[in-house]
Structure formats: C-alpha cells, structure tokens
Design an enzyme around this catalytic site. Sequence first.
Site, PDB file in Angstrom:
ATOM      1  N   CYS A  96       0.808  -1.227   0.000  1.00 49.38           N
ATOM      2  CA  CYS A  96       0.000   0.000   0.000  1.00 49.38           C
ATOM      3  C   CYS A  96       0.841   1.276   0.000  1.00 49.38           C
ATOM      4  O   CYS A  96       0.320   2.356  -0.283  1.00 49.38           O
ATOM      5  CB  CYS A  96      -0.966   0.005   1.175  1.00 49.38           C
ATOM      6  SG  CYS A  96      -2.132  -1.357   1.115  1.00 49.38           S
ATOM      7  N   HIS A 233      -3.163   7.544   1.643  1.00 49.24           N
ATOM      8  CA  HIS A 233      -3.581   6.200   1.213  1.00 49.24           C
ATOM      9  C   HIS A 233      -4.977   5.939   1.767  1.00 49.24           C
ATOM     10  O   HIS A 233      -5.278   6.260   2.912  1.00 49.24           O
ATOM     11  CB  HIS A 233      -2.579   5.166   1.746  1.00 49.24           C
ATOM     12  CG  HIS A 233      -3.053   3.755   1.596  1.00 49.24           C
ATOM     13  ND1 HIS A 233      -3.530   3.255   0.401  1.00 49.24           N
ATOM     14  CD2 HIS A 233      -3.147   2.737   2.501  1.00 49.24           C
ATOM     15  CE1 HIS A 233      -3.872   1.994   0.568  1.00 49.24           C
ATOM     16  NE2 HIS A 233      -3.664   1.653   1.834  1.00 49.24           N
ATOM     17  N   ASN A 263      -9.912  -0.103  -0.432  1.00 48.50           N
ATOM     18  CA  ASN A 263      -8.448  -0.022  -0.401  1.00 48.50           C
ATOM     19  C   ASN A 263      -7.906  -0.650  -1.686  1.00 48.50           C
ATOM     20  O   ASN A 263      -7.977  -1.858  -1.863  1.00 48.50           O
ATOM     21  CB  ASN A 263      -7.943  -0.759   0.847  1.00 48.50           C
ATOM     22  CG  ASN A 263      -6.436  -0.678   1.011  1.00 48.50           C
ATOM     23  OD1 ASN A 263      -5.720  -0.292   0.089  1.00 48.50           O
ATOM     24  ND2 ASN A 263      -5.957  -1.057   2.181  1.00 48.50           N
TER      25      ASN A 263
HETATM   26  O1  UT7 Z   1      -3.621  -0.483   3.579  1.00 54.18           O
HETATM   27  C1  UT7 Z   1      -2.921  -0.869   4.712  1.00 54.18           C
HETATM   28  C2  UT7 Z   1      -3.485  -2.115   5.227  1.00 54.18           C
HETATM   29  N1  UT7 Z   1      -4.744  -2.094   5.852  1.00 54.18           N
HETATM   30  C3  UT7 Z   1      -5.198  -1.216   6.771  1.00 54.18           C
HETATM   31  O2  UT7 Z   1      -4.706  -0.156   6.998  1.00 54.18           O
HETATM   32  C4  UT7 Z   1      -6.374  -1.681   7.582  1.00 54.18           C
HETATM   33  C5  UT7 Z   1      -6.174  -1.416   9.040  1.00 54.18           C
HETATM   34  N2  UT7 Z   1      -7.249  -1.910   9.873  1.00 54.18           N
HETATM   35  C6  UT7 Z   1      -8.528  -1.503   9.785  1.00 54.18           C
HETATM   36  O3  UT7 Z   1      -8.859  -0.722   8.909  1.00 54.18           O
HETATM   37  C7  UT7 Z   1      -9.521  -1.979  10.808  1.00 54.18           C
HETATM   38  O4  UT7 Z   1      -8.830  -2.633  11.865  1.00 54.18           O
HETATM   39  C8  UT7 Z   1     -10.581  -2.945  10.216  1.00 54.18           C
HETATM   40  C9  UT7 Z   1     -11.549  -2.174   9.316  1.00 54.18           C
HETATM   41  C10 UT7 Z   1      -9.909  -4.049   9.454  1.00 54.18           C
HETATM   42  C11 UT7 Z   1     -11.417  -3.574  11.345  1.00 54.18           C
HETATM   43  O5  UT7 Z   1     -11.970  -2.582  12.192  1.00 54.18           O
HETATM   44  P1  UT7 Z   1     -11.834  -2.737  13.784  1.00 54.18           P
HETATM   45  O6  UT7 Z   1     -12.610  -1.641  14.382  1.00 54.18           O
HETATM   46  O7  UT7 Z   1     -10.362  -2.820  14.104  1.00 54.18           O
HETATM   47  O8  UT7 Z   1     -12.583  -4.089  14.050  1.00 54.18           O
HETATM   48  P2  UT7 Z   1     -12.015  -5.438  14.690  1.00 54.18           P
HETATM   49  O9  UT7 Z   1     -11.059  -6.112  13.789  1.00 54.18           O
HETATM   50  O10 UT7 Z   1     -11.599  -5.143  16.088  1.00 54.18           O
HETATM   51  O11 UT7 Z   1     -13.344  -6.308  14.723  1.00 54.18           O
HETATM   52  C12 UT7 Z   1     -14.489  -5.938  15.513  1.00 54.18           C
HETATM   53  C13 UT7 Z   1     -15.551  -6.999  15.377  1.00 54.18           C
HETATM   54  C14 UT7 Z   1     -15.023  -8.417  15.591  1.00 54.18           C
HETATM   55  O12 UT7 Z   1     -16.026  -9.123  16.305  1.00 54.18           O
HETATM   56  P3  UT7 Z   1     -15.902  -9.318  17.896  1.00 54.18           P
HETATM   57  O13 UT7 Z   1     -14.613 -10.034  18.104  1.00 54.18           O
HETATM   58  O14 UT7 Z   1     -15.903  -7.936  18.481  1.00 54.18           O
HETATM   59  O15 UT7 Z   1     -17.124 -10.114  18.212  1.00 54.18           O
HETATM   60  C15 UT7 Z   1     -14.903  -8.991  14.209  1.00 54.18           C
HETATM   61  O16 UT7 Z   1     -15.066 -10.392  14.179  1.00 54.18           O
HETATM   62  O17 UT7 Z   1     -16.081  -7.000  14.025  1.00 54.18           O
HETATM   63  C16 UT7 Z   1     -16.060  -8.321  13.490  1.00 54.18           C
HETATM   64  N3  UT7 Z   1     -15.878  -8.229  12.049  1.00 54.18           N
HETATM   65  C17 UT7 Z   1     -16.914  -8.032  11.210  1.00 54.18           C
HETATM   66  N4  UT7 Z   1     -18.229  -7.915  11.401  1.00 54.18           N
HETATM   67  C18 UT7 Z   1     -19.008  -7.697  10.326  1.00 54.18           C
HETATM   68  C19 UT7 Z   1     -14.725  -8.265  11.345  1.00 54.18           C
HETATM   69  N5  UT7 Z   1     -14.988  -8.100  10.030  1.00 54.18           N
HETATM   70  C20 UT7 Z   1     -16.337  -7.952   9.919  1.00 54.18           C
HETATM   71  C21 UT7 Z   1     -17.204  -7.731   8.824  1.00 54.18           C
HETATM   72  N6  UT7 Z   1     -18.516  -7.599   9.073  1.00 54.18           N
HETATM   73  N7  UT7 Z   1     -16.744  -7.618   7.555  1.00 54.18           N
END
Ligand code: UT7
Length: 306
Positions: A96, A233, A263
């Site tokens: 990225c 980005h 992304n």
């Molecule tokens: O380009 C460089 C590379 N990428 C990035 O920069 C991405 C960096 N990370 C992020 O953007 C965020 O961490 C995400 C968008 C990937 C995730 O957001 P988050 O607020 O960090 O959520 P999380 O991973 O802590 O997940 C929260 C909850 C989890 O459930 P529990 O454990 O709280 O019950 C996940 O299982 O959301 C759940 N979850 C989803 N729910 C519905 C994860 N993916 C999904 C989904 N739909 N697609």
Amino acid sequence: MGNDEMSSLVDTSDEWIRQRSGIQRRHIASEAETTSVLGAEAARQALKAAGLAPDDIDLIVCATSTPDLTFPATATQIQMALGMSHGAAFDVQAVCSGFVFALATADKFLISGSHRSALVIGSETFSRILDWTDRATCVLFGDGAAAVVITAEPGAGTIADRGVLHTHIRSDGRHRDKLYVDGGPGSNGKVGHLRMEGREVFKHAVVNLADTVEHTLAATGLKGSDIDWFVPHQANKRIIDATAHKLGVPESRVVYTVQDHGNTSAASIPLALATAVGDGRIQRGQLVLVEGMGGGFTWGSALIRW
Ligand code: UT7
C-alpha cells in the site's frame, strides 16, 4: 460492487463496513482486466493530461503487489501496450506504500540526470488475492489503477519549485505476519491470499503515518496548516481522520475516495489525486502531501507542488 452485495457473500453488513472503514463500494476487474491492462489505460490517461506521448517518456515505474505474472515486470507489459521499446520499465513492490516508493524512486532517477520523464503508475487487482470467505479482509479491498507523469526541469531548489519537493520512505520487516500473502513462487508455489491482523495494522498505521509526515514537514520547514491538500492512502476513513487530526489538517483539505474504491493498495493515492485534480480541487502551484502505509511494514510520504 456495493456493500450489500458483500453481505450476500459473507456474514457482514453495509452498516458494519461503513462504520468501521468508511467504504461504500469497490470495483472488481473483469478476468481480461489484468493489472497491466488497468495500468496501461491509466498511463494513457496520464500522458493525455500531461500533453505528452510515449516517445517523451524514458522511465516507467509501476507500483504493484498483484503483477500479471511473477515475471516479467508489469511495467514492461505496460511499456509494450504503450508501443514503447525505448527507455526502462520496472516494478516496485511496497504494497500500500507502493506509490510513494515508486514516486521516490522515479524522482531520484530524474534528479540524478539519468532519465528525463517518468510515468509513475499504481495498479492493482487485489480481488485476485482476497480470501472471499474471510469477512475481515474481503470487504476492504478493491481493484484500480492511476498514474502520474513527472518530468525533470531546472528549478531554484526551494519549496517554491513545482514537482516532487521531498520524499521519505521507511520499512520494518519485523511486522511481516500482521499483513502478508500466504503464498509465493519461492515458498509454496501458490498465489496465496491476503492475511491481515486489522487492529494491529490500524494501530501502527496511525503512529507511522504521522511520523513520516512530520519528517517530511520538518525537512521542508512547513506545518500541517501550510498544506493545501492532504491525499492519504485510502485504507480506512478512521485512519485518515486520526492522521489528519494529529497533523492539524482540517477535514475540508483531506481528499477521501475510500468510500468509492475501498483499499486499492498502490493505486489508492494516485486514484485520489486523479479524483481531486479531475474535479478541480487540486490546482497548479498548490502543495499536496501524500502518505501511505502497507505490508512489510512499509510507509512513507511525499510533498509535491502540483
Ligand atoms: O492499507 C494498509 C493495510 N490495511 C489497513 O490499513 C487496515 C487497518 N485496519 C482496519 O482498517 C480496521 O482494523 C478494520 C476495518 C480491518 C477492522 O476494524 P476494527 O474496528 O479494528 O474491528 P475489529 O477487527 O476489532 O473487529 C471488531 C468486530 C469483531 O467481532 P468481535 O470479536 O468484536 O465479536 C470482528 O469479528 O467486528 C467483526 N468483524 C466483522 N463484522 C461484520 C470483522 N470483520 C467484519 C465484517 N462484518 N466484515
């Protein structure tokens, strides 16, 4: 492809994707639209906008992590598609951050005097390396390509010059397991799928991005408030907002395209540039700050006077 279509594939919802990432839709390339096909089209549009022909270009640097083939470089396939057999073309792989690394590379070739005009392309078909059963990653990425042309011109060597004023790039290989593809020609011989510990990447992104931007601002003696357009980005609206806030750049001067593209890795910064140039926001002579962070980890920033 809209968020609702995503919820027919995996257990997710439009509300979750919007709230956590800001993404509303992403684009998926057709089978015939490989990374070089997308990149060549972006290159043609950039040349047209610059009023140049392929004959005027002597360097092509393509940032991609989803090459058509393991080799030859996607850049050489774009070179061929443009009808060029002169000059040099190669790929840069920094995921990225790829566009920032490619821009820094091309800029240094131009500064050295070895080359005169470069096409810097970000092109990706991340849909090909997604695990479409993993809701934590497949909803976040999309396909796309965009390009810029940079040309060497004599200047005063001050920040009043047009062009790339400063670049700063970084990497730290210790974080490999937080964001990687579980395949490759030198390991298991497979293409593999993208794997990410989203929360960990998020934490590092905000810190590393603010750090590289502060580095670039300090090197040029500028403050966040001097920047006309902040073009980050586009991974997650929350990362963009947190970084802009840390740097003191108001939301009105931040270019967001994450809602429309998701992304797109190395393509995301030039796609955002193309959007904001196309709709008249970025004007000749304005200061544009770009930054990115990705797998590796890699991260970096560049200051450009448009
Ligand atoms: O380009 C460089 C590379 N990428 C990035 O920069 C991405 C960096 N990370 C992020 O953007 C965020 O961490 C995400 C968008 C990937 C995730 O957001 P988050 O607020 O960090 O959520 P999380 O991973 O802590 O997940 C929260 C909850 C989890 O459930 P529990 O454990 O709280 O019950 C996940 O299982 O959301 C759940 N979850 C989803 N729910 C519905 C994860 N993916 C999904 C989904 N739909 N697609």
